[in-house]
Enzyme design. Structure first.
Site, PDB file in Angstrom:
ATOM      1  N   GLY A 225       0.816  -1.218   0.000  1.00 24.83           N
ATOM      2  CA  GLY A 225       0.000   0.000   0.000  1.00 24.83           C
ATOM      3  C   GLY A 225       0.843   1.258   0.000  1.00 24.83           C
ATOM      4  O   GLY A 225       2.012   1.249  -0.410  1.00 24.83           O
TER       5      GLY A 225
ATOM      6  N   ASP B 158       3.242   4.179   0.550  1.00 25.21           N
ATOM      7  CA  ASP B 158       4.546   4.341   1.207  1.00 25.21           C
ATOM      8  C   ASP B 158       4.374   5.395   2.296  1.00 25.21           C
ATOM      9  O   ASP B 158       4.184   6.586   2.020  1.00 25.21           O
ATOM     10  CB  ASP B 158       5.615   4.771   0.193  1.00 25.21           C
ATOM     11  CG  ASP B 158       6.995   4.776   0.824  1.00 25.21           C
ATOM     12  OD1 ASP B 158       7.118   5.225   1.996  1.00 25.21           O
ATOM     13  OD2 ASP B 158       7.950   4.338   0.164  1.00 25.21           O
TER      14      ASP B 158
ATOM     15  N   HIS C 104      -7.332   5.889  -7.573  1.00 22.40           N
ATOM     16  CA  HIS C 104      -8.550   5.593  -8.337  1.00 22.40           C
ATOM     17  C   HIS C 104      -8.257   5.261  -9.802  1.00 22.40           C
ATOM     18  O   HIS C 104      -8.801   4.274 -10.328  1.00 22.40           O
ATOM     19  CB  HIS C 104      -9.560   6.740  -8.220  1.00 22.40           C
ATOM     20  CG  HIS C 104     -10.049   6.951  -6.814  1.00 22.40           C
ATOM     21  ND1 HIS C 104     -11.056   7.828  -6.495  1.00 22.40           N
ATOM     22  CD2 HIS C 104      -9.646   6.389  -5.639  1.00 22.40           C
ATOM     23  CE1 HIS C 104     -11.264   7.800  -5.179  1.00 22.40           C
ATOM     24  NE2 HIS C 104     -10.408   6.943  -4.647  1.00 22.40           N
TER      25      HIS C 104
ATOM     26  N   ASP D 100      -9.435   1.818   1.511  1.00 23.70           N
ATOM     27  CA  ASP D 100      -9.679   2.651   0.331  1.00 23.70           C
ATOM     28  C   ASP D 100      -9.260   1.895  -0.920  1.00 23.70           C
ATOM     29  O   ASP D 100      -9.018   0.690  -0.890  1.00 23.70           O
ATOM     30  CB  ASP D 100      -8.970   4.022   0.461  1.00 23.70           C
ATOM     31  CG  ASP D 100      -7.456   3.913   0.565  1.00 23.70           C
ATOM     32  OD1 ASP D 100      -6.888   2.909   0.103  1.00 23.70           O
ATOM     33  OD2 ASP D 100      -6.831   4.841   1.104  1.00 23.70           O
TER      34      ASP D 100
HETATM   35  C1  LHQ Z   1       7.172   0.179   4.386  1.00 21.70           C
HETATM   36  C2  LHQ Z   1       5.784  -0.016   4.320  1.00 21.70           C
HETATM   37  C3  LHQ Z   1       4.977   1.073   3.936  1.00 21.70           C
HETATM   38  C4  LHQ Z   1       6.887   2.351   3.755  1.00 21.70           C
HETATM   39  C5  LHQ Z   1       6.685  -1.877   4.928  1.00 21.70           C
HETATM   40  N1  LHQ Z   1       5.571   2.233   3.669  1.00 21.70           N
HETATM   41  N2  LHQ Z   1       7.718   1.366   4.106  1.00 21.70           N
HETATM   42  C6  LHQ Z   1      -3.450   5.508   2.733  1.00 21.70           C
HETATM   43  C7  LHQ Z   1      -3.345   6.910   2.887  1.00 21.70           C
HETATM   44  C8  LHQ Z   1      -3.481   7.784   1.831  1.00 21.70           C
HETATM   45  C9  LHQ Z   1      -3.646   7.578   0.568  1.00 21.70           C
HETATM   46  C10 LHQ Z   1      -3.659   6.372  -0.055  1.00 21.70           C
HETATM   47  O1  LHQ Z   1      -4.050   5.218   0.530  1.00 21.70           O
HETATM   48  C11 LHQ Z   1      -3.701   4.785   1.713  1.00 21.70           C
HETATM   49  C12 LHQ Z   1      -3.828   3.388   1.710  1.00 21.70           C
HETATM   50  C13 LHQ Z   1      -2.865   2.534   2.416  1.00 21.70           C
HETATM   51  O2  LHQ Z   1      -2.269   1.737   1.752  1.00 21.70           O
HETATM   52  S1  LHQ Z   1      -2.729   2.656   4.105  1.00 21.70           S
HETATM   53  C14 LHQ Z   1      -1.810   1.266   4.551  1.00 21.70           C
HETATM   54  C15 LHQ Z   1      -0.329   1.457   4.329  1.00 21.70           C
HETATM   55  N3  LHQ Z   1       0.353   0.236   4.583  1.00 21.70           N
HETATM   56  C16 LHQ Z   1       0.633  -0.219   5.831  1.00 21.70           C
HETATM   57  O3  LHQ Z   1       0.283   0.364   6.804  1.00 21.70           O
HETATM   58  C17 LHQ Z   1       1.449  -1.470   5.906  1.00 21.70           C
HETATM   59  C18 LHQ Z   1       2.662  -1.269   6.785  1.00 21.70           C
HETATM   60  N4  LHQ Z   1       3.492  -2.444   6.788  1.00 21.70           N
HETATM   61  C19 LHQ Z   1       3.314  -3.486   7.619  1.00 21.70           C
HETATM   62  O4  LHQ Z   1       2.411  -3.525   8.421  1.00 21.70           O
HETATM   63  C20 LHQ Z   1       4.311  -4.594   7.521  1.00 21.70           C
HETATM   64  O5  LHQ Z   1       5.397  -4.137   6.762  1.00 21.70           O
HETATM   65  C21 LHQ Z   1       3.742  -5.878   6.901  1.00 21.70           C
HETATM   66  C22 LHQ Z   1       2.788  -6.561   7.896  1.00 21.70           C
HETATM   67  C23 LHQ Z   1       2.996  -5.595   5.592  1.00 21.70           C
HETATM   68  C24 LHQ Z   1       4.904  -6.850   6.574  1.00 21.70           C
HETATM   69  O6  LHQ Z   1       5.694  -7.043   7.724  1.00 21.70           O
HETATM   70  P1  LHQ Z   1       7.144  -7.689   7.639  1.00 21.70           P
HETATM   71  O7  LHQ Z   1       7.119  -8.845   6.708  1.00 21.70           O
HETATM   72  O8  LHQ Z   1       7.576  -7.904   9.038  1.00 21.70           O
HETATM   73  O9  LHQ Z   1       8.066  -6.587   6.930  1.00 21.70           O
HETATM   74  P2  LHQ Z   1       8.627  -5.246   7.565  1.00 21.70           P
HETATM   75  O10 LHQ Z   1       7.569  -4.551   8.341  1.00 21.70           O
HETATM   76  O11 LHQ Z   1       9.931  -5.493   8.229  1.00 21.70           O
HETATM   77  O12 LHQ Z   1       8.874  -4.365   6.230  1.00 21.70           O
HETATM   78  C25 LHQ Z   1      10.069  -4.483   5.436  1.00 21.70           C
HETATM   79  C26 LHQ Z   1      10.521  -3.088   5.087  1.00 21.70           C
HETATM   80  O13 LHQ Z   1       9.487  -2.444   4.316  1.00 21.70           O
HETATM   81  C27 LHQ Z   1      10.736  -2.226   6.328  1.00 21.70           C
HETATM   82  O14 LHQ Z   1      11.762  -1.321   6.056  1.00 21.70           O
HETATM   83  P3  LHQ Z   1      13.194  -1.502   6.827  1.00 21.70           P
HETATM   84  O15 LHQ Z   1      13.992  -0.345   6.371  1.00 21.70           O
HETATM   85  O16 LHQ Z   1      12.893  -1.539   8.294  1.00 21.70           O
HETATM   86  O17 LHQ Z   1      13.711  -2.832   6.320  1.00 21.70           O
HETATM   87  C28 LHQ Z   1       9.420  -1.453   6.410  1.00 21.70           C
HETATM   88  O18 LHQ Z   1       9.558  -0.216   7.076  1.00 21.70           O
HETATM   89  C29 LHQ Z   1       9.111  -1.236   4.954  1.00 21.70           C
HETATM   90  N5  LHQ Z   1       7.679  -0.990   4.752  1.00 21.70           N
HETATM   91  N6  LHQ Z   1       5.520  -1.296   4.667  1.00 21.70           N
HETATM   92  N7  LHQ Z   1       3.635   0.961   3.804  1.00 21.70           N
END
Ligand code: LHQ
Length: 256
Positions: free
Chosen positions: A61, A63, A83, A138
């Site tokens: 999703g 960033d 969209h 969304d």
């Molecule tokens: C990330 C992200 C991320 C940046 C992992 N961004 N870096 C919202 C608002 C406005 C307009 C448009 O629409 C939206 C819609 C949305 O999409 S809101 C939802 C946004 N996404 C999230 O909240 C997901 C956040 N991520 C997570 O919860 C976890 O990463 C999951 C459960 C998906 C995966 O977990 P793991 O396999 O443990 O991976 P990780 O968390 O260690 O992530 C690996 C890397 O990717 C890490 O970076 P690093 O530098 O520490 O290695 C994360 O920071 C990065 N990353 N998601 N959305």
């Protein structure tokens, strides 16, 4: 290196989200390139599309680093970037297969659910991440997921933020198939190639009909079926299909 890569193999276009270090989180630039790739998919000789992610994620999703200083006007952002992507997938008159190779979270989950078919690696996870950061689903998440799962299960899951395994997603009917991780790309290519050999206009119009059926009355649906059946009978593939049947041979569909 681009943030979205495309590759052609015969009639199959593969679109790969390519920010593996952040599990293919979407920036403005990624969205722009994704819309460009979906335009490329409109070419007549593209007869099936695979959407997948590079590395160990499908797409997580938005960033979130773009929101370090605050989110700004999100509704404008959604209208301008998310969209058009979702609408481009739905308006493509050919099958779009999501090959979910890893985490599909937030708008990445919505994106997978906007596709016509989902197959998943056994390591894939499905995360309705929105609620975990206080947001609502969304990018069509509420629309597609309530239709795929039914409103009761969709609400329960999307409001919980719970991470679903590939096996659970399969049991729920969210994905049609789960394969071992190292087999996913080959299986997606094989499935897409099968679709690319079908009467593409017929497949495209079938997609349109099922989308239309979601909210139509029976009268409206019967009328659109009649119109699109008329269009289908004017395709070369209809002529070929009938000829092959009468000549007792396999058809060779051209997609025209
Ligand atoms: C990330 C992200 C991320 C940046 C992992 N961004 N870096 C919202 C608002 C406005 C307009 C448009 O629409 C939206 C819609 C949305 O999409 S809101 C939802 C946004 N996404 C999230 O909240 C997901 C956040 N991520 C997570 O919860 C976890 O990463 C999951 C459960 C998906 C995966 O977990 P793991 O396999 O443990 O991976 P990780 O968390 O260690 O992530 C690996 C890397 O990717 C890490 O970076 P690093 O530098 O520490 O290695 C994360 O920071 C990065 N990353 N998601 N959305």
């Amino acid at each position: 290196m681009t943030e979205v890569e495309t590759g052609r193999e015969g009639g199959v276009l593969t679109i790969t989200l390519n920010r593996p270090e952040v599990l293919n989180a979407l920036t403005r630039e990624t969205q722009k390139q994704l819309v460009g790739a979906l335009k490329e998919a409109r070419a007549n000789d593209v007869r099936a599309v695979v959407l997948t992610g590079a590395g160990r994620g499908f797409c997580v999703g938005q960033d979130l680093t773009e929101f370090r200083e605050g989110a700004g006007d999100i509704s404008d952002r959604l209208r301008a970037t998310y969209h058009p992507t979702v609408l481009a997938i739905r308006s493509l008159e050919k099958p779009v297969i999501a090959a979910v190779n890893g985490a599909a979270a937030g708008a990445g989950l919505s994106l997978a659910c906007a596709c016509d078919l989902r197959i998943a690696a056994d390591s894939a996870t499905f995360v309705p991440a929105f609620i975990n950061i206080g947001l609502v689903p969304d990018s069509g998440g509420t629309y597609f997921i309530s239709r795929l799962l039914g409103p009761a299960r969709a609400f329960e899951w999307m409001s919980s933020g719970r991470r679903l395994s590939a096996a659970e997603a399969h049991a729920w009917g969210l994905v049609s198939e789960v394969v071992e991780s190292d087999q996913l790309a080959a299986r997606a290519a094989e499935l897409a190639e099968t679709y690319a050999q079908l009467p593409t206009r017929g497949v495209g119009m079938t997609k349109r009909l099922f989308d239309h059926a979601q909210d139509a009355t029976l009268d409206e649906q019967l009328e659109l079926e009649a119109q699109l059946q008329s269009a289908a009978t004017k395709t070369e593939d209809f002529q070929e299909g009938v000829a092959a049947f009468l000549e007792k041979r396999d058809p060779r569909f051209s997609g025209r």
